[in-house]
Design a protein around this motif. Sequence first.
Motif, PDB file in Angstrom:
ATOM      1  N   LYS A 171      10.033  -1.760   2.260  1.00 40.76           N
ATOM      2  CA  LYS A 171       8.856  -2.310   1.390  1.00 40.76           C
ATOM      3  C   LYS A 171       7.374  -1.724   1.652  1.00 40.76           C
ATOM      4  CE  LYS A 171      11.813  -6.468   1.203  1.00 40.76           C
ATOM      5  NZ  LYS A 171      12.072  -7.869   1.482  1.00 40.76           N
TER       6      LYS A 171
ATOM      7  N   MET B 116      -6.924   2.824  -6.057  1.00 36.46           N
ATOM      8  CA  MET B 116      -5.872   3.378  -6.311  1.00 36.46           C
ATOM      9  C   MET B 116      -6.058   4.424  -7.443  1.00 36.46           C
ATOM     10  SD  MET B 116      -3.203   2.106  -5.132  1.00 36.46           S
ATOM     11  CE  MET B 116      -1.792   2.477  -6.250  1.00 36.46           C
TER      12      MET B 116
ATOM     13  N   ALA C 176       0.381   2.525   0.488  1.00 36.63           N
ATOM     14  CA  ALA C 176       0.943   3.063  -0.758  1.00 36.63           C
ATOM     15  C   ALA C 176      -0.279   4.222  -1.212  1.00 36.63           C
ATOM     16  CB  ALA C 176       0.565   1.815  -2.015  1.00 36.63           C
TER      17      ALA C 176
ATOM     18  N   LEU D 129      -2.450  -2.133   0.182  1.00 36.55           N
ATOM     19  CA  LEU D 129      -2.641  -0.819  -0.865  1.00 36.55           C
ATOM     20  C   LEU D 129      -2.678   0.420   0.337  1.00 36.55           C
ATOM     21  CD1 LEU D 129      -4.993  -1.838  -3.764  1.00 36.55           C
ATOM     22  CD2 LEU D 129      -2.429  -1.011  -3.641  1.00 36.55           C
TER      23      LEU D 129
ATOM     24  N   LYS E 137       1.052   8.552  -1.399  1.00 37.50           N
ATOM     25  CA  LYS E 137       0.581   9.309  -2.580  1.00 37.50           C
ATOM     26  C   LYS E 137      -0.188  10.382  -2.124  1.00 37.50           C
ATOM     27  CE  LYS E 137      -0.493  10.480  -6.841  1.00 37.50           C
ATOM     28  NZ  LYS E 137       0.718  11.307  -7.532  1.00 37.50           N
TER      29      LYS E 137
ATOM     30  N   PHE F  78       5.594   0.719   1.697  1.00 38.90           N
ATOM     31  CA  PHE F  78       4.808   1.834   0.901  1.00 38.90           C
ATOM     32  C   PHE F  78       4.839   1.132  -0.476  1.00 38.90           C
ATOM     33  CE2 PHE F  78       6.427   4.419   4.488  1.00 38.90           C
ATOM     34  CZ  PHE F  78       5.324   4.909   4.771  1.00 38.90           C
ATOM     35  N   ASP F  79       5.209  -0.002  -0.698  1.00 42.03           N
ATOM     36  CA  ASP F  79       5.227  -0.532  -2.212  1.00 42.03           C
ATOM     37  C   ASP F  79       3.814  -1.071  -2.162  1.00 42.03           C
ATOM     38  OD1 ASP F  79       7.884  -0.064  -2.540  1.00 42.03           O
ATOM     39  OD2 ASP F  79       8.516  -2.240  -2.055  1.00 42.03           O
ATOM     40  N   PRO F  80       3.227  -0.784  -3.213  1.00 40.78           N
ATOM     41  CA  PRO F  80       1.870  -1.575  -3.626  1.00 40.78           C
ATOM     42  C   PRO F  80       1.581  -2.940  -3.517  1.00 40.78           C
ATOM     43  CG  PRO F  80       2.475   0.294  -5.221  1.00 40.78           C
ATOM     44  CD  PRO F  80       3.576   0.052  -4.567  1.00 40.78           C
TER      45      PRO F  80
END
Length: 267
Positions: free
Chosen positions: A210, A90, A233, A230, A237, A212-214
Amino acid sequence: HTIVKGSSLSSDDIWNDLNQRGYIDDDGNISKTFRPHQKNYNTEIDSAFDDYKEKILNILHWKFLKYRVTNGAKKIENNILRTKRITETMLKHGRAESAAKEMVCIHAVLDELEVMYKGTCKKMKTTLIMDLSEDKFPVMGEPIRLNQVFLNLAKNAVQAMEINPTNKERVLKFTTSKQTFINKDGKKMPGVEIIVSDTGRGIPKENINKIFDPFFTQGKQRSEGANTGLGLAIILKIIDDHNGMIYVNSEVGIGTNFKVYFPLITK
């Protein structure tokens, strides 16, 4: 001399006890006083070792518990290391501070992806189609991170098609064209549109907001740990850092389309 490693019950304990009972002499031979009753040897010896049975079982029980605790601790350690790797990923791909951007041709990024991923598609019995226009589509960006966007989308697509219960043909397709899009600041910009489509299982409507939620996933993949939740997500970013946009359209049982936009370099 220890029978069960780590226990207090040893071969010396058994030797001394049998010796005290008169079953064996100091040299380990059957005692002369016991020989007249040797016809009852098996019964007598079984009786003697019955006294140790419970102790041995208790020791094995604690050894099993120790194994369970040790094994559990190992799993916890592995999960901690996995979380550490996820966090590092991340930070690497979603960090606020970015490397200096340079002019990158989107088609060069997609050409590299095709070389990298066509072997995987062949192995997964997936047809990879690159329907790219003649334009090169120069954008300002970081080549490695842009590659990560399309690599993650490709991986997600292949996984979705792998677990699709239908027997329809598996197709992963990349299409590019010049389009005007509205960026995150609400401004219209000339850009490149990259559509990544697949014939996978599709995404239920209740999950669209949902994805794109980690750490969000649509379920366990066939390969353990194949999906950390991930990928999208990270994609979001990176695209945001490049002043781009991403949209998704999906139908369960039919497939999914991701539309990615990046602003073009204009002279």
